[in-house]
Write a protein that holds these residues in place. Structure first.
Motif, PDB file in Angstrom:
ATOM      1  N   ASP A   1       0.798  -1.217   0.000  1.00 28.83           N
ATOM      2  CA  ASP A   1       0.000   0.000   0.000  1.00 28.83           C
ATOM      3  C   ASP A   1       0.836   1.275   0.000  1.00 28.83           C
ATOM      4  OD1 ASP A   1       0.947  -0.096   2.582  1.00 28.83           O
ATOM      5  OD2 ASP A   1      -1.007   0.172   3.531  1.00 28.83           O
ATOM      6  N   GLU A   2       2.153   1.138  -0.216  1.00 31.93           N
ATOM      7  CA  GLU A   2       2.985   2.340  -0.221  1.00 31.93           C
ATOM      8  C   GLU A   2       2.710   3.166  -1.484  1.00 31.93           C
ATOM      9  OE1 GLU A   2       5.312  -0.986  -2.028  1.00 31.93           O
ATOM     10  OE2 GLU A   2       4.328  -0.781  -0.092  1.00 31.93           O
ATOM     11  N   THR A   3       2.795   4.465  -1.313  1.00 35.17           N
ATOM     12  CA  THR A   3       2.458   5.413  -2.379  1.00 35.17           C
ATOM     13  C   THR A   3       3.207   5.123  -3.669  1.00 35.17           C
ATOM     14  OG1 THR A   3       1.977   7.088  -0.717  1.00 35.17           O
ATOM     15  CG2 THR A   3       2.357   7.863  -2.965  1.00 35.17           C
ATOM     16  N   ARG A   4       4.484   4.823  -3.579  1.00 40.72           N
ATOM     17  CA  ARG A   4       5.290   4.577  -4.781  1.00 40.72           C
ATOM     18  C   ARG A   4       4.715   3.454  -5.641  1.00 40.72           C
ATOM     19  NH1 ARG A   4      10.967   2.671  -3.568  1.00 40.72           N
ATOM     20  NH2 ARG A   4      10.660   0.896  -4.885  1.00 40.72           N
ATOM     21  N   SER A   5       4.269   2.394  -4.995  1.00 39.90           N
ATOM     22  CA  SER A   5       3.710   1.256  -5.723  1.00 39.90           C
ATOM     23  C   SER A   5       2.375   1.617  -6.374  1.00 39.90           C
ATOM     24  CB  SER A   5       3.529   0.077  -4.761  1.00 39.90           C
ATOM     25  OG  SER A   5       3.062  -1.041  -5.449  1.00 39.90           O
ATOM     26  N   VAL A   6       1.545   2.342  -5.644  1.00 41.64           N
ATOM     27  CA  VAL A   6       0.236   2.750  -6.174  1.00 41.64           C
ATOM     28  C   VAL A   6       0.432   3.663  -7.385  1.00 41.64           C
ATOM     29  CG1 VAL A   6      -1.913   3.973  -5.679  1.00 41.64           C
ATOM     30  CG2 VAL A   6      -0.885   2.515  -3.914  1.00 41.64           C
ATOM     31  N   VAL A   7       1.299   4.662  -7.242  1.00 38.58           N
ATOM     32  CA  VAL A   7       1.542   5.607  -8.334  1.00 38.58           C
ATOM     33  C   VAL A   7       2.090   4.879  -9.562  1.00 38.58           C
ATOM     34  CG1 VAL A   7       2.973   7.571  -9.063  1.00 38.58           C
ATOM     35  CG2 VAL A   7       1.796   7.619  -6.844  1.00 38.58           C
ATOM     36  N   ARG A   8       3.047   3.993  -9.357  1.00 37.30           N
ATOM     37  CA  ARG A   8       3.628   3.243 -10.479  1.00 37.30           C
ATOM     38  C   ARG A   8       2.556   2.445 -11.220  1.00 37.30           C
ATOM     39  NH1 ARG A   8       8.311  -1.435 -10.226  1.00 37.30           N
ATOM     40  NH2 ARG A   8       8.362  -1.801 -12.476  1.00 37.30           N
ATOM     41  N   ALA A   9       1.648   1.821 -10.470  1.00 34.09           N
ATOM     42  CA  ALA A   9       0.587   1.029 -11.099  1.00 34.09           C
ATOM     43  C   ALA A   9      -0.320   1.910 -11.963  1.00 34.09           C
ATOM     44  CB  ALA A   9      -0.230   0.304 -10.030  1.00 34.09           C
ATOM     45  N   PHE A  10      -0.682   3.076 -11.463  1.00 38.06           N
ATOM     46  CA  PHE A  10      -1.550   3.950 -12.245  1.00 38.06           C
ATOM     47  C   PHE A  10      -0.814   4.594 -13.416  1.00 38.06           C
ATOM     48  CE2 PHE A  10      -4.427   3.572  -8.595  1.00 38.06           C
ATOM     49  CZ  PHE A  10      -5.606   3.321  -9.272  1.00 38.06           C
ATOM     50  N   ILE A  11       0.477   4.849 -13.277  1.00 42.13           N
ATOM     51  CA  ILE A  11       1.264   5.371 -14.405  1.00 42.13           C
ATOM     52  C   ILE A  11       1.233   4.381 -15.564  1.00 42.13           C
ATOM     53  CG2 ILE A  11       3.656   5.763 -15.172  1.00 42.13           C
ATOM     54  CD1 ILE A  11       4.096   7.238 -12.498  1.00 42.13           C
ATOM     55  N   HIS A  12       1.228   3.085 -15.229  1.00 41.69           N
ATOM     56  CA  HIS A  12       1.197   2.047 -16.266  1.00 41.69           C
ATOM     57  C   HIS A  12      -0.221   1.582 -16.566  1.00 41.69           C
ATOM     58  CE1 HIS A  12       5.502   1.977 -15.225  1.00 41.69           C
ATOM     59  NE2 HIS A  12       5.569   1.930 -16.539  1.00 41.69           N
ATOM     60  N   HIS A  13      -1.177   2.380 -16.179  1.00 36.59           N
ATOM     61  CA  HIS A  13      -2.567   2.239 -16.610  1.00 36.59           C
ATOM     62  C   HIS A  13      -3.339   1.073 -16.004  1.00 36.59           C
ATOM     63  CE1 HIS A  13      -1.585   5.471 -19.325  1.00 36.59           C
ATOM     64  NE2 HIS A  13      -0.583   4.758 -19.786  1.00 36.59           N
ATOM     65  N   CYS A  14      -3.155   0.839 -14.711  1.00 30.39           N
ATOM     66  CA  CYS A  14      -4.112  -0.054 -14.065  1.00 30.39           C
ATOM     67  C   CYS A  14      -5.410   0.744 -13.916  1.00 30.39           C
ATOM     68  CB  CYS A  14      -3.603  -0.565 -12.711  1.00 30.39           C
ATOM     69  SG  CYS A  14      -3.754   0.597 -11.339  1.00 30.39           S
ATOM     70  N   ASP A  15      -6.508   0.064 -13.704  1.00 31.15           N
ATOM     71  CA  ASP A  15      -7.800   0.733 -13.589  1.00 31.15           C
ATOM     72  C   ASP A  15      -8.257   0.905 -12.151  1.00 31.15           C
ATOM     73  OD1 ASP A  15      -8.762   0.978 -16.502  1.00 31.15           O
ATOM     74  OD2 ASP A  15      -8.017  -1.079 -16.359  1.00 31.15           O
ATOM     75  N   SER A  16      -7.732   0.063 -11.273  1.00 32.24           N
ATOM     76  CA  SER A  16      -8.116   0.122  -9.869  1.00 32.24           C
ATOM     77  C   SER A  16      -7.038  -0.549  -9.042  1.00 32.24           C
ATOM     78  CB  SER A  16      -9.468  -0.574  -9.670  1.00 32.24           C
ATOM     79  OG  SER A  16      -9.916  -0.429  -8.348  1.00 32.24           O
TER      80      SER A  16
END
Length: 135
Positions: free
Chosen positions: A94-109
C-alpha cells in the motif's frame, strides 16, 4: 465475462475465483510469466479477457512488469487505453510509490489486501463490467 486471476498464493487465487464464479469464467496464473503468456494467447485467439486481477508480488515477473507487458501487447495490436482490458491490482503493498507506479502504467483500480467479496464485486461494477446495484 472472462477474468484472469494472477495470484501466486493458491488459496487466495481459489478464494477470488470462488467469489466470482457466479459472475464470470476465471482462469488462473500462479506467476507473472504465465500470466503474460495466457493473456497473449487469449488476445491472439480473439477471446481476450475482460478483466485481469493482478497481484504485485509474483515469481518470474512481478505484477508491475506484467501490467507493462499486457499494455504493451494491447498497444502492439493497436488498442487504445479505453479499449484495453480492465486491470485491478490486488496486493498487500500500500505504499504510495507502488500505487503511483501502477496507475502510471494504466491499471484501472488498486485494492489493498485483505478485501472481501463485496468490495471486489463493487470495484468490478465501478469499472462497468457488471450492472450497477439497485440499492
Amino acid at each position: 465475462m472472462r477474468i484472469l486471476v494472477v495470484e501466486d498464493e493458491p488459496d487466495i487465487q481459489k478464494l477470488v475465483s470462488y467469489y466470482l464464479a457466479s459472475l464470470a469464467t476465471c482462469e488462473a496464473a500462479l506467476d507473472g510469466q504465465t500470466a503474460v503468456e495466457k493473456f497473449s494467447a487469449a488476445l491472439k485467439s480473439g477471446r481476450g479477457f475482460d478483466l485481469v486481477l493482478l497481484d504485485l508480488m509474483l515469481p518470474r515477473l512481478d505484477g508491475h512488469q506484467v501490467l507493462e507487458k499486457i499494455r504493451g501487447l494491447e498497444h502492439a495490436q493497436g488498442r487504445q487505453e479505453a479499449d484495453g482490458v480492465k486491470i485491478i491490482i490486488m496486493t498487500a503493498r500500500d505504499e504510495t510509490r507502488s500505487v503511483v507506479r501502477a496507475f502510471i502504467h494504466h491499471c484501472d483500480s488498486y485494492l489493498v489486501k485483505p478485501f472481501d467479496q463485496e468490495t471486489l464485486v463493487e470495484e468490478i461494477r465501478e469499472l462497468g463490467l457488471l450492472p450497477k446495484s439497485k440499492v
